[in-house]
Design an enzyme around this catalytic site. Structure first.
Site, PDB file in Angstrom:
ATOM      1  N   LYS A 146      -5.437  -9.622   8.493  1.00 41.19           N
ATOM      2  CA  LYS A 146      -4.182  -9.107   9.040  1.00 41.19           C
ATOM      3  C   LYS A 146      -4.284  -7.588   9.166  1.00 41.19           C
ATOM      4  CE  LYS A 146      -0.273  -7.381   7.698  1.00 41.19           C
ATOM      5  NZ  LYS A 146       0.078  -6.514   8.843  1.00 41.19           N
ATOM      6  N   GLU A 198      -7.707  -0.985  -2.593  1.00 43.31           N
ATOM      7  CA  GLU A 198      -8.068   0.361  -2.111  1.00 43.31           C
ATOM      8  C   GLU A 198      -6.766   1.046  -1.722  1.00 43.31           C
ATOM      9  OE1 GLU A 198     -10.987   1.750  -1.990  1.00 43.31           O
ATOM     10  OE2 GLU A 198     -12.305   0.047  -2.390  1.00 43.31           O
ATOM     11  N   CYS A 203      -7.161   8.554   3.508  1.00 42.70           N
ATOM     12  CA  CYS A 203      -6.919   8.326   2.070  1.00 42.70           C
ATOM     13  C   CYS A 203      -7.789   9.225   1.221  1.00 42.70           C
ATOM     14  CB  CYS A 203      -7.199   6.869   1.738  1.00 42.70           C
ATOM     15  SG  CYS A 203      -8.856   6.360   2.257  1.00 42.70           S
ATOM     16  N   GLU A 250       1.441  11.774  -2.004  1.00 45.25           N
ATOM     17  CA  GLU A 250       0.527  11.619  -0.874  1.00 45.25           C
ATOM     18  C   GLU A 250       1.339  11.793   0.410  1.00 45.25           C
ATOM     19  OE1 GLU A 250      -0.829   7.647   0.253  1.00 45.25           O
ATOM     20  OE2 GLU A 250      -2.856   8.426   0.451  1.00 45.25           O
TER      21      GLU A 250
END
Ligand code: NAP
Length: 491
Positions: A189, A263, A297, A395
Site C-alpha cells: 500500500k 522505519e 527522514c 520533525e
C-alpha cells in the site's frame, strides 16, 4: 497503452497519466466499491489523474492472491528468483525516463534528483537483492548428542508493505526486493498522496516475470492500510512512515504477534566541529536540509556549530542557501521542488510562525514562493531558538534548518542526542579519533562523517528510540523477511 495507463510517458516532460487501477493477482482491476482518489501535481495544485481507492474487501482479495502465489514462489530456487529480480533492475534502467517523469510529477521531485537518486537507487536495490537471493542459507551445528543438526531460513509468507509519500520508489523497493528475494509474496500500500510509481513498478515486475499474486498493489488511504495491518493472512508488516502512525501499526500488528519493521520519523543533528573543513561542511549542511525539499527522514534539520565558527557559518550559509534554485521540478536546473502536498506546506508555515513567536531569527527564507499554484517554500534558516523549542525538537519535514552553537564535544553530543528521535546523525571534523569517538556516542541508526546522505543498498539503515526498529538494506533486511528453522536428526 496497457490498463495501468502509466507507461506512455514522454522523456521527462510532464507526463499525461491515465487513471490507475489496483494490481491484484497479476490483473489490473477497479476497486470493488468503485472508489477513486485524486492525485495532485504539487507543482501546480491541480488534479493530474485518479487512482482506485481500495477498501478492506480489495485488501482481502490481494492477500488471498498473495497466499495462493506464495507457495510456488517460495519453492523456486533462490537462483531462479534472482534472475527475475535482476530483470527488474534491467527494466527499471530501460524505462528510466518514464519512472523519472511519473515520480517527479507525483512527488514534485526535481527530475535531476529523481534520475540520479530515486530511479538509479531503485535499479540498484533490485540488483543487490538479486545477488543476495542466492546466498540465503542455514548452518550445520555440532552438538554433544549423536545427531545431524542444521538450521534453514524460510520465507515468512505474505508481507504487508506500507510506505510514506516522500521516496515512493526507493522505499517500496527496499521492502519488495528483499521480501521477494527471500521467497515471500507482498501486498503493497503506497501513500495516498504519491501512489503512481507503485503502479508502474507493478507493471515492471510483471514484465520481468514475477508471477501473478506475488506482488499486489492496493492504492488507497488509511482504510486500506488499516485493513492490511489487521488481516490474518498477513505474516509481517514492513512499515515506513511517521512515528505516530508507526506506533499504532506496531501495536495493531502486535496484537496478532506479527513481526514488524518500523522505519519511523527522524530529526537528525549535523555537528560542525571547530576543526572541520568548512567548504565541505557547508555543502554537506545544505544538502542535509534541502535534499528532497527537506522531506527526508534522514535529513539533518538541526545544525550544531562550534561557537568559534557560529557567526561565520551563519553568514556563509545565508548567502549560499538564498542561491539554491527552487522551482519547477521538470526544469533540469531545479534543485528544490515543491512540497509533496499542501498540508506539508502549511505545517512548515506553522513551525516558522512558531519560531518567530519564540524569538527565533529567520536568517534566510521564511516564506512561501508563489509559483504556478504549487506548494513551494523557500529554504529557511532559523537561529536563536532554545533547545527545548518545538521547532528544534519536532520533525518539521520541510526545508528548514535550525542553528545552535556549542562549546564542547560533550555538549555537542548531548544536544545531538537530545530529541526523541534516533535515525541519523552526522559530524564534520578532520580529527580521525574524534570522528570515531563521537560516532560511537551518537544515538542513531546511521552516522555520517564529513558528508551527508551516503546511502547504498548494502548499508543497513533504520532507527533507535522513537525512530523505530529493524533495518532496511543490507543482508539484515533480507534476513528480516525469513524465519529460522532448526532440524535435529538423531543418529
Ligand atoms: P504517515 O502519515 O505515517 O503514512 C505512512 C503510511 O502509513 C502511508 O501509506 C499512510 O497512508 C499509512 N497509514 C496512515 N494511517 C494508517 C493506518 N491507520 N493504518 C495503516 N496505515 C496507515 O507518513 P508520511 O507522512 O507519509 O511520511 C512521512 C513520515 O515518514 C515522516 O515521519 C518520515 O520521517 C517518515 N519516514 C521514515 C523513513 C525511515 O526510513 N525511517 C523513511 C521515509 C519517511 P496514507 O498516505 O493513505 O495516509
Amino acid at each position: 497503452m496497457t490498463d495501468s495507463g502509466l507507461q506512455d510517458v514522454p522523456a521527462v516532460s510532464r507526463p499525461h497519466v491515465e487513471p490507475g487501477k489496483l494490481f491484484i493477482d497479476g490483473q489490473w482491476c477497479e476497486a470493488h466499491a468503485k472508489g477513486r482518489r485524486d492525485v495532485i501535481d504539487p507543482s501546480t495544485g491541480k488534479v493530474v489523474t485518479t487512482v482506485a481507492e481500495a477498501d478492506a474487501a480489495d485488501v482481502d482479495a490481494a492477500v488471498t492472491a498473495g497466499r495462493r502465489a506464495f507457495g510456488p514462489w517460495a519453492r523456486m530456487s533462490g537462483r531462479e528468483r534472482a534472475r527475475v529480480l535482476h530483470r527488474v533492475a534491467d527494466i527499471v534502467r530501460r524505462r528510466e525516463d518514464e519512472l523519472v517523469a511519473v515520480e517527479s510529477l507525483d512527488v514534485g521531485k526535481p527530475v535531476s534528483l529523481c534520475r540520479a537518486v530515486d530511479v538509479a537507487t531503485t535499479a540498484e536495490i533490485y540488483e543487490y537483492y538479486s545477488g543476495l537471493a542466492q546466498t540465503l542459507q542455514g548452518a550445520t551445528r555440532q552438538i554433544p548428542i549423536p545427531s545431524h543438526a542444521y538450521t534453514s531460513r524460510e520465507p515468512l509468507g505474505v508481507v504487508g508493505a506500507i510506505t510514506p509519500f516522500n521516496f515512493p520508489l526507493i522505499l517500496s523497493s527496499a521492502k519488495i526486493a528483499p521480501a521477494l528475494a527471500a521467497g515471500n509474496a507482498v501486498v503493497h500500500k503506497p501513500a495516498e498522496d504519491t501512489p503512481l510509481s507503485a503502479l508502474l513498478m507493478a507493471e515492471i515486475l510483471a514484465e520481468a516475470g514475477v508471477p501473478g499474486g506475488v506482488l499486489n498493489v492496493v492504492t488507497g488511504g488509511a482504510q486500506a492500510g488499516e485493513a492490511l495491518l489487521r488481516h490474518p493472512g498477513i505474516d509481517k508488516i514492513a512499515f515506513t512512515g511517521s512515528t505516530e502512525i508507526g506506533r499504532h501499526a506496531a501495536a495493531t500488528a502486535g496484537e496478532a504477534l506479527k513481526p514488524v519493521t518500523m522505519e519511523l520519523g527522524g530529526n537528525a543533528a549535523q555537528i560542525v566541529f571547530e576543526d572541520a573543513d568548512l567548504d565541505k561542511a557547508i555543502g554537506s549542511v545544505i544538502k542535509g536540509f534541502v535534499f528532497n525539499t527537506g522531506q527526508f527522514c534522514m535529513g539533518g534539520p538541526r545544525l550544531l556549530v562550534h561557537r568559534s565558527l557560529y557567526d561565520t557559518v551563519l553568514e556563509i550559509l545565508a548567502g549560499a542557501v538564498a542561491g539554491v534554485p527552487v522551482g519547477d521540478p521538470f526544469d533540469p536546473a531545479t534543485v528544490v521542488g515543491p512540497m509533496a502536498a499542501e498540508r506539508h506546506l502549511t505545517k512548515v508555515e506553522r513551525y516558522v510562525r512558531l519560531a518567530r513567536d519564540q524569538g527565533g531569527r529567520v536568517v534566510t527564507g521564511g516564506e512561501r514562493l508563489e509559483l504556478g499554484g504549487g506548494y513551494y517554500y523557500r529554504p529557511t534558516i532559523i537561529a536563536g531558538l532554545d533547545d527545548d523549542s518545538r521547532v528544534v525538537q519536532d520533525e518539521i519535514f520541510g526545508p528548514v534548518l535550525t542553528v545552535q552553537p556549542f562549546d564542547t564535544e560533550d555538549e555537542a553530543v548531548e544536544l545531538a542526542n537530545g530529541t526523541p528521535y534516533g535515525l541519523a546523525a552526522g559530524l564534520q571534523t578532520t580529527d580521525l579519533a574524534r570522528a570515531h569517538r563521537v560516532a560511537a556516542r551518537l544515538e542513531a541508526g546511521i552516522v555520517w562523517v564529513n558528508d551527508w546522505a551516503m546511502l547504498d543498498p548494502a548499508i543497513p539503515f533504520g532507527g533507535v528510540k522513537q525512530s523505530g526498529y529493524g533495518r532496511e538494506y543490507g543482508p539484515e533486511a533480507l534476513e528480516s523477511y525469513t524465519k529460522v528453522k532448526s532440524v535435529v536428526i538423531a543418529l
